[in-house]
Scaffold this motif. Sequence first.
Motif, PDB file in Angstrom:
ATOM      1  N   GLU A  39     -23.362  16.439  62.779  1.00 66.52           N
ATOM      2  CA  GLU A  39     -23.575  16.767  61.373  1.00 66.52           C
ATOM      3  C   GLU A  39     -23.275  15.550  60.488  1.00 66.52           C
ATOM      4  O   GLU A  39     -23.971  15.314  59.485  1.00 66.52           O
ATOM      5  CB  GLU A  39     -22.692  17.947  60.971  1.00 66.52           C
ATOM      6  N   VAL A  40     -22.252  14.777  60.849  1.00 64.12           N
ATOM      7  CA  VAL A  40     -21.937  13.546  60.111  1.00 64.12           C
ATOM      8  C   VAL A  40     -23.116  12.584  60.162  1.00 64.12           C
ATOM      9  O   VAL A  40     -23.519  12.009  59.135  1.00 64.12           O
ATOM     10  CB  VAL A  40     -20.667  12.878  60.681  1.00 64.12           C
ATOM     11  N   LEU A  41     -23.684  12.392  61.322  1.00 68.55           N
ATOM     12  CA  LEU A  41     -24.834  11.496  61.473  1.00 68.55           C
ATOM     13  C   LEU A  41     -26.029  11.998  60.660  1.00 68.55           C
ATOM     14  O   LEU A  41     -26.749  11.210  60.032  1.00 68.55           O
ATOM     15  CB  LEU A  41     -25.203  11.377  62.951  1.00 68.55           C
ATOM     16  N   LYS A  42     -26.216  13.301  60.680  1.00 74.69           N
ATOM     17  CA  LYS A  42     -27.335  13.876  59.926  1.00 74.69           C
ATOM     18  C   LYS A  42     -27.178  13.624  58.425  1.00 74.69           C
ATOM     19  O   LYS A  42     -28.128  13.195  57.744  1.00 74.69           O
ATOM     20  CB  LYS A  42     -27.412  15.377  60.209  1.00 74.69           C
ATOM     21  N   LEU A  43     -25.987  13.853  57.901  1.00 67.98           N
ATOM     22  CA  LEU A  43     -25.746  13.656  56.469  1.00 67.98           C
ATOM     23  C   LEU A  43     -25.773  12.176  56.098  1.00 67.98           C
ATOM     24  O   LEU A  43     -26.217  11.813  55.007  1.00 67.98           O
ATOM     25  CB  LEU A  43     -24.399  14.282  56.082  1.00 67.98           C
ATOM     26  N   HIS A  44     -25.340  11.331  57.018  1.00 70.37           N
ATOM     27  CA  HIS A  44     -25.404   9.887  56.779  1.00 70.37           C
ATOM     28  C   HIS A  44     -26.858   9.437  56.650  1.00 70.37           C
ATOM     29  O   HIS A  44     -27.200   8.600  55.800  1.00 70.37           O
ATOM     30  CB  HIS A  44     -24.711   9.145  57.925  1.00 70.37           C
ATOM     31  N   GLU A  56     -29.159  11.155  55.517  1.00 69.10           N
ATOM     32  CA  GLU A  56     -29.651  11.654  54.231  1.00 69.10           C
ATOM     33  C   GLU A  56     -29.096  10.853  53.048  1.00 69.10           C
ATOM     34  O   GLU A  56     -29.260  11.238  51.901  1.00 69.10           O
ATOM     35  CB  GLU A  56     -29.279  13.129  54.079  1.00 69.10           C
ATOM     36  N   LYS A  57     -28.407   9.742  53.360  1.00 67.78           N
ATOM     37  CA  LYS A  57     -27.899   8.799  52.351  1.00 67.78           C
ATOM     38  C   LYS A  57     -26.691   9.329  51.573  1.00 67.78           C
ATOM     39  O   LYS A  57     -26.403   8.856  50.466  1.00 67.78           O
ATOM     40  CB  LYS A  57     -28.996   8.403  51.360  1.00 67.78           C
ATOM     41  N   LEU A  58     -25.968  10.286  52.136  1.00 66.27           N
ATOM     42  CA  LEU A  58     -24.735  10.719  51.504  1.00 66.27           C
ATOM     43  C   LEU A  58     -23.645   9.690  51.768  1.00 66.27           C
ATOM     44  O   LEU A  58     -23.628   9.066  52.843  1.00 66.27           O
ATOM     45  CB  LEU A  58     -24.285  12.086  52.036  1.00 66.27           C
ATOM     46  N   THR A  59     -22.741   9.507  50.822  1.00 68.16           N
ATOM     47  CA  THR A  59     -21.635   8.584  51.023  1.00 68.16           C
ATOM     48  C   THR A  59     -20.619   9.202  51.981  1.00 68.16           C
ATOM     49  O   THR A  59     -20.622  10.415  52.221  1.00 68.16           O
ATOM     50  CB  THR A  59     -20.930   8.259  49.698  1.00 68.16           C
ATOM     51  N   ASN A  60     -19.735   8.356  52.513  1.00 66.56           N
ATOM     52  CA  ASN A  60     -18.696   8.865  53.411  1.00 66.56           C
ATOM     53  C   ASN A  60     -17.814   9.901  52.721  1.00 66.56           C
ATOM     54  O   ASN A  60     -17.410  10.895  53.324  1.00 66.56           O
ATOM     55  CB  ASN A  60     -17.838   7.710  53.922  1.00 66.56           C
ATOM     56  N   ARG A  61     -17.522   9.652  51.449  1.00 68.68           N
ATOM     57  CA  ARG A  61     -16.696  10.605  50.708  1.00 68.68           C
ATOM     58  C   ARG A  61     -17.415  11.937  50.572  1.00 68.68           C
ATOM     59  O   ARG A  61     -16.810  13.005  50.766  1.00 68.68           O
ATOM     60  CB  ARG A  61     -16.356  10.051  49.329  1.00 68.68           C
ATOM     61  N   GLU A  62     -18.687  11.902  50.255  1.00 70.89           N
ATOM     62  CA  GLU A  62     -19.453  13.142  50.105  1.00 70.89           C
ATOM     63  C   GLU A  62     -19.554  13.895  51.428  1.00 70.89           C
ATOM     64  O   GLU A  62     -19.470  15.128  51.469  1.00 70.89           O
ATOM     65  CB  GLU A  62     -20.854  12.826  49.566  1.00 70.89           C
ATOM     66  N   ILE A  63     -19.731  13.145  52.519  1.00 69.70           N
ATOM     67  CA  ILE A  63     -19.792  13.777  53.841  1.00 69.70           C
ATOM     68  C   ILE A  63     -18.474  14.473  54.157  1.00 69.70           C
ATOM     69  O   ILE A  63     -18.446  15.606  54.640  1.00 69.70           O
ATOM     70  CB  ILE A  63     -20.130  12.742  54.925  1.00 69.70           C
ATOM     71  N   GLY A  64     -17.369  13.767  53.874  1.00 73.65           N
ATOM     72  CA  GLY A  64     -16.053  14.343  54.137  1.00 73.65           C
ATOM     73  C   GLY A  64     -15.821  15.628  53.370  1.00 73.65           C
ATOM     74  O   GLY A  64     -15.308  16.614  53.913  1.00 73.65           O
ATOM     75  N   ARG A  65     -16.215  15.623  52.097  1.00 78.79           N
ATOM     76  CA  ARG A  65     -16.051  16.836  51.293  1.00 78.79           C
ATOM     77  C   ARG A  65     -16.920  17.965  51.815  1.00 78.79           C
ATOM     78  O   ARG A  65     -16.500  19.119  51.883  1.00 78.79           O
ATOM     79  CB  ARG A  65     -16.429  16.542  49.838  1.00 78.79           C
ATOM     80  N   ARG A  66     -18.152  17.633  52.184  1.00 79.97           N
ATOM     81  CA  ARG A  66     -19.084  18.658  52.651  1.00 79.97           C
ATOM     82  C   ARG A  66     -18.564  19.330  53.927  1.00 79.97           C
ATOM     83  O   ARG A  66     -18.695  20.549  54.092  1.00 79.97           O
ATOM     84  CB  ARG A  66     -20.447  18.002  52.908  1.00 79.97           C
ATOM     85  N   LEU A  67     -17.978  18.527  54.821  1.00 75.46           N
ATOM     86  CA  LEU A  67     -17.549  19.054  56.116  1.00 75.46           C
ATOM     87  C   LEU A  67     -16.056  19.357  56.186  1.00 75.46           C
ATOM     88  O   LEU A  67     -15.559  19.788  57.228  1.00 75.46           O
ATOM     89  CB  LEU A  67     -17.923  18.057  57.224  1.00 75.46           C
ATOM     90  N   TRP A 108     -16.263   7.867  63.111  1.00 76.88           N
ATOM     91  CA  TRP A 108     -17.358   8.457  63.869  1.00 76.88           C
ATOM     92  C   TRP A 108     -18.661   7.678  63.660  1.00 76.88           C
ATOM     93  O   TRP A 108     -19.437   7.503  64.600  1.00 76.88           O
ATOM     94  CB  TRP A 108     -17.535   9.920  63.465  1.00 76.88           C
ATOM     95  N   LEU A 109     -18.872   7.208  62.456  1.00 84.17           N
ATOM     96  CA  LEU A 109     -20.078   6.437  62.179  1.00 84.17           C
ATOM     97  C   LEU A 109     -20.045   5.092  62.934  1.00 84.17           C
ATOM     98  O   LEU A 109     -21.087   4.622  63.412  1.00 84.17           O
ATOM     99  CB  LEU A 109     -20.236   6.190  60.677  1.00 84.17           C
TER     100      LEU A 109
END
Length: 249
Positions: free
Chosen positions: A216-221, A223-234, A244-245
């Motif tokens: 899911e992290v790779l998928k959101l990455h 999609e051009k989401l920032t690391n902070r946005e990915i962390g909040r989302r998950l 992980w990236l």
Amino acid sequence: MSLPVQKSVRSSIERHENDLYTTDPEAVRLLLEKERFHKNVLEPCAGLGHISEELSKHGYNVISSDLNDYGYCTPHRDFLTDSFFDKHTKEFDIVTNPPYNVSIEMVKRALDVARHKVAMLFPYWYIIKFYWYPPCRVYLFTRKIDIAKDGDFETYHNKNMKLYAWFIWEIGYYGDTTIKYIVNNKRVTKQVEKLEEEYSDKSKYWNYSKENMKKEVLKLHAEKLTNREIGRRLNIDEKTVRNWLKENV
């Protein structure tokens, strides 16, 4: 801070005649274990200074004011209308326990004024009031906190009948609200003790889904989401996202 707990208040003029209700500094200390703010913080409903003083103890530069004069801070400064706040827009984060009869107006004003982050204490069910701009995080106390009339915490200890939560907004964030807990229980039942022990080892649940989370992290990455946005989302920390990236990008 002036807080209409016992009865509803229809106007700021009527509010001036009401009793003073103050926030237990412990509730502020527990928040500061979870959140960091800009070095300059505004407390626009300071009352007797219970929130302001705790912020100062933790190294923040606090500007304190209140609509009423309780002898602590700059009085007769209405957060909703005073031009002082317009002149200092985007200079401070905001931490306060506002009057609940104007909760929506206070949040809207804070979002216009704050530099980056807003923290306000509300009864937890107020979450439905802010669907138009959801907070990014809500910290729900697992035990009632003390809100004391006239700052008399000795008399009003354990007299509060409401469950409270800290609501956190970050300027520019518009997404799902993450619910977190501030565990402030003094005592728990044997059943809860057993559950706490059973579920304290998160690894057996985390390992089960770790690979799915990485995907899911790779998928959101992608999609051009920032690391902070990915962390909040998950609901994982930003350092974990970066690590992980590095493994896969």
